[in-house]
Design a protein around this motif. Structure first.
Motif, PDB file in Angstrom:
ATOM      1  N   GLU A   1      29.026  33.842  31.804  1.00  7.53           N
ATOM      2  CA  GLU A   1      28.612  35.158  32.304  1.00  7.53           C
ATOM      3  C   GLU A   1      27.256  35.506  31.688  1.00  7.53           C
ATOM      4  N   ASP A   2      26.233  35.614  32.534  1.00  4.57           N
ATOM      5  CA  ASP A   2      24.916  36.033  32.070  1.00  4.57           C
ATOM      6  C   ASP A   2      24.905  37.561  32.039  1.00  4.57           C
ATOM      7  N   SER A   3      25.114  38.112  30.838  1.00  8.82           N
ATOM      8  CA  SER A   3      25.211  39.561  30.655  1.00  8.82           C
ATOM      9  C   SER A   3      23.960  40.148  30.003  1.00  8.82           C
ATOM     10  N   CYS A   4      22.823  39.463  30.154  1.00  7.41           N
ATOM     11  CA  CYS A   4      21.591  39.931  29.519  1.00  7.41           C
ATOM     12  C   CYS A   4      21.252  41.376  29.895  1.00  7.41           C
ATOM     13  N   HIS A   5      21.625  41.794  31.103  1.00  7.35           N
ATOM     14  CA  HIS A   5      21.311  43.141  31.567  1.00  7.35           C
ATOM     15  C   HIS A   5      22.413  44.152  31.278  1.00  7.35           C
ATOM     16  N   ALA A   6      23.523  43.735  30.650  1.00  8.91           N
ATOM     17  CA  ALA A   6      24.703  44.593  30.718  1.00  8.91           C
ATOM     18  C   ALA A   6      25.504  44.813  29.438  1.00  8.91           C
ATOM     19  N   PRO A   7      24.897  44.825  28.245  1.00  5.19           N
ATOM     20  CA  PRO A   7      25.721  45.167  27.078  1.00  5.19           C
ATOM     21  C   PRO A   7      26.261  46.593  27.216  1.00  5.19           C
ATOM     22  N   GLY A   8      27.550  46.743  27.004  1.00  6.23           N
ATOM     23  CA  GLY A   8      28.183  48.047  27.172  1.00  6.23           C
ATOM     24  C   GLY A   8      28.747  48.265  28.556  1.00  6.23           C
ATOM     25  N   GLY A   9      28.348  47.432  29.525  1.00  5.58           N
ATOM     26  CA  GLY A   9      28.865  47.553  30.881  1.00  5.58           C
ATOM     27  C   GLY A   9      30.325  47.141  30.952  1.00  5.58           C
ATOM     28  N   PHE A  10      31.017  47.604  31.984  1.00  3.81           N
ATOM     29  CA  PHE A  10      32.445  47.290  32.128  1.00  3.81           C
ATOM     30  C   PHE A  10      32.869  47.473  33.572  1.00  3.81           C
ATOM     31  N   PHE A  11      34.031  46.886  33.897  1.00  3.75           N
ATOM     32  CA  PHE A  11      34.636  47.122  35.201  1.00  3.75           C
ATOM     33  C   PHE A  11      36.152  47.106  35.049  1.00  3.75           C
TER      34      PHE A  11
ATOM     35  N   PRO B   1      27.585  33.386  36.970  1.00  5.55           N
ATOM     36  CA  PRO B   1      27.314  34.675  37.603  1.00  5.55           C
ATOM     37  C   PRO B   1      26.468  35.545  36.672  1.00  5.55           C
ATOM     38  N   VAL B   2      25.726  36.484  37.243  1.00  4.13           N
ATOM     39  CA  VAL B   2      24.802  37.326  36.483  1.00  4.13           C
ATOM     40  C   VAL B   2      25.137  38.803  36.720  1.00  4.13           C
ATOM     41  N   ASP B   3      25.251  39.551  35.629  1.00  2.00           N
ATOM     42  CA  ASP B   3      25.459  41.009  35.729  1.00  2.00           C
ATOM     43  C   ASP B   3      24.114  41.657  36.042  1.00  2.00           C
ATOM     44  N   PHE B   4      23.636  41.443  37.258  1.00  2.00           N
ATOM     45  CA  PHE B   4      22.263  41.782  37.607  1.00  2.00           C
ATOM     46  C   PHE B   4      22.005  43.289  37.554  1.00  2.00           C
ATOM     47  N   ALA B   5      20.907  43.654  36.885  1.00  2.00           N
ATOM     48  CA  ALA B   5      20.446  45.043  36.721  1.00  2.00           C
ATOM     49  C   ALA B   5      21.380  45.865  35.858  1.00  2.00           C
ATOM     50  N   GLY B   6      22.485  45.239  35.393  1.00  2.00           N
ATOM     51  CA  GLY B   6      23.491  45.963  34.620  1.00  2.00           C
ATOM     52  C   GLY B   6      24.773  46.194  35.381  1.00  2.00           C
ATOM     53  N   TYR B   7      24.816  45.765  36.663  1.00  2.00           N
ATOM     54  CA  TYR B   7      26.008  45.919  37.499  1.00  2.00           C
ATOM     55  C   TYR B   7      26.974  44.776  37.160  1.00  2.00           C
ATOM     56  N   PRO B   8      28.149  45.073  36.610  1.00  2.00           N
ATOM     57  CA  PRO B   8      29.063  43.999  36.211  1.00  2.00           C
ATOM     58  C   PRO B   8      29.557  43.165  37.386  1.00  2.00           C
ATOM     59  N   VAL B   9      29.531  41.877  37.205  1.00  2.00           N
ATOM     60  CA  VAL B   9      30.082  40.946  38.184  1.00  2.00           C
ATOM     61  C   VAL B   9      31.606  41.099  38.210  1.00  2.00           C
ATOM     62  N   PRO B  10      32.263  40.954  39.367  1.00  2.00           N
ATOM     63  CA  PRO B  10      33.733  40.972  39.410  1.00  2.00           C
ATOM     64  C   PRO B  10      34.294  39.685  38.797  1.00  2.00           C
ATOM     65  N   MET B  11      34.296  39.635  37.481  1.00  2.00           N
ATOM     66  CA  MET B  11      34.647  38.393  36.792  1.00  2.00           C
ATOM     67  C   MET B  11      36.090  37.981  37.009  1.00  2.00           C
ATOM     68  N   ASP B  12      36.977  38.931  37.307  1.00  2.00           N
ATOM     69  CA  ASP B  12      38.365  38.545  37.595  1.00  2.00           C
ATOM     70  C   ASP B  12      38.430  37.678  38.855  1.00  2.00           C
ATOM     71  N   GLU B  13      37.610  38.010  39.850  1.00  2.00           N
ATOM     72  CA  GLU B  13      37.581  37.217  41.076  1.00  2.00           C
ATOM     73  C   GLU B  13      36.951  35.853  40.828  1.00  2.00           C
ATOM     74  N   PHE B  14      35.901  35.824  40.042  1.00  2.32           N
ATOM     75  CA  PHE B  14      35.283  34.543  39.714  1.00  2.32           C
ATOM     76  C   PHE B  14      36.203  33.683  38.851  1.00  2.32           C
TER      77      PHE B  14
END
Length: 392
Positions: A158-168, A132-145
């Motif tokens: 988890e491809d977090s290239c767009h999302a350092p510092g992001g969280f959910f 899954p990809v945290d596209f544009a910086g929007y965190p993927v619902p990794m708990d569901e995945f």
């Protein structure tokens, strides 16, 4: 009209960044030195991950993750069509097969339901992993995945290239930082100039697994280890090993980061929270300015999601017209991304238009507006005014 073009993204290099790089350039190590470890430890702390491995770039990070997880011929991996092609290419580098699933049209993220449906259409054990990809910086619902992966015995990158510092925040109220190792087996980040942390090039892999961490350290340096406790067999004819001894135990790559790149990344990491806040403030101004704007759709996350805003994406039916109009006004908007399954390389495997309607509709309407911490209020006001003019 501004004298200089306003790009969709831009690095911000300070005097402190330059001084940090100069210190390394004047020191004894340009590569394989102590700054690498300092950067790894600081980045791991930033995303709350137990381990981090610095590498040459985000694509190298993805490739090494696939290698460490045993991707090879016959391995089938699911990812999103709305991403940079590296999220899929890493599987192909190892000889694996790439499968795509459609996106959630409300978030533009890989749809958990679409992935579940794809898995259930095939026999047990058919797939090995999901990216899954945290596209544009929007965190993927990794708990569901994670729940889906565990139910079917799959691994997660988890491809977090767009999302350092992001969280959910998950359903239990627990907050997860993107790439913290709590849900994905491995996560990756990029330090390309337009990303949150710019190192020229560069990438990072994070994990909670000591076994994977040790394996990645070998893979990024040709599969070589010089740790005595890791040696497998004596060198023929040498009963005792000298201090020079090392072993190449598997086929790896030279995917190392340099110390001066690490110094730049480490310096930028020191103000990562400030830059994250600046991106968020810019996004809020866009949200407010474009709320209820006819002909323009936004992706606005809920309050429990810490969107990292690598990109600020709007959607409109006349994407080409708005793109051309904004570019004529020196606003260098961009499109992220052409669906990967429709790239010529992937179409040879049978993918074709119509396979993923949500992804293809998103692509037909998406446009990335300028989003970077040094975007000035005047520049942003000009972008907002121009978008509204271009929609008339």
């Amino acid at each position: 009209m501004p004298e200089k073009p306003i790009p969709y993204g831009r690095q911000h290099i300070t005097d402190e960044d330059i001084a940090a790089v100069n210190t390394v350039l004047r020191g004894p190590f340009l590569t394989q030195g102590p700054t690498i470890v300092q950067f790894e430890e600081a980045f791991a702390q930033y995303v709350n991950a137990p381990y981090a491995v610095a590498v040459a770039n985000g694509t190298a990070a993805l490739h090494l993750c696939c290698m460490a997880l045993g991707v090879g011929p016959g391995t089938r991996v699911i990812t999103t069509p709305i991403t940079f092609s590296a999220s899929a290419n890493c599987v192909r580098y190892c000889g694996g097969e790439v499968y795509f699933a459609d996106i959630d049209p409300t978030t533009a993220l890989l749809s958990v339901d679409a992935v579940r449906a794809l898995i259930e259409q095939h026999p047990a054990g058919y797939f090995s992993g999901i990216i899954p990809v945290d596209f544009a910086g929007y965190p993927v619902p990794m708990d569901e995945f994670r729940a889906l992966a565990d139910a079917h015995g799959l691994w997660l990158i988890e491809d977090s290239c767009h999302a350092p510092g992001g969280f959910f925040t998950d359903a239990t109220g627990q907050t997860h930082r993107c790439g913290d190792g709590s849900l994905a087996d491995l996560a990756i980040f990029s330090f390309h100039p337009v990303k949150h942390i710019a190192a020229g090039e560069g990438g990072m892999i994070t994990t909670a697994s000591k076994t994977l961490y040790d394996h990645l350290l070998r893979l990024r340096t040709h599969g070589i280890t010089n740790k005595a406790g890791d040696f497998t067999e004596p060198y023929p004819g040498e009963p005792e090993r000298g201090g020079w001894y090392m072993e190449m135990q598997e086929l790896g790559y030279n995917y190392r980061l340099t110390d001066f790149q690490a110094a730049l990344g480490l310096s930028q990491l020191g103000r990562a929270d400030t830059m994250f806040a600046e991106r968020t403030a810019i996004a809020r101004r866009y949200d407010e300015a474009f709320a209820n704007t006819p002909g323009l759709d936004l992706i606005v996350p809920p309050a429990n999601v810490g969107h990292a805003y690598h990109l600020y994406v709007v959607q409109t039916d006349d994407r080409k017209g708005l793109y051309d109009f904004l570019r004529s006004r020196n606003i260098m908007v961009q499109v992220h991304y052409i669906p990967v399954h429709l790239m010529p390389y992937y179409r040879q495997f049978g993918w074709q238009p119509g396979d993923f309607p949500h992804a293809e509709r998103y692509y037909a309407r998406c446009l990335s507006l300028p989003m970077f911490p040094t975007l000035t209020p005047d520049e942003q006001a000009y972008v907002i005014e121009s978008v509204k003019l271009g929609l008339k």
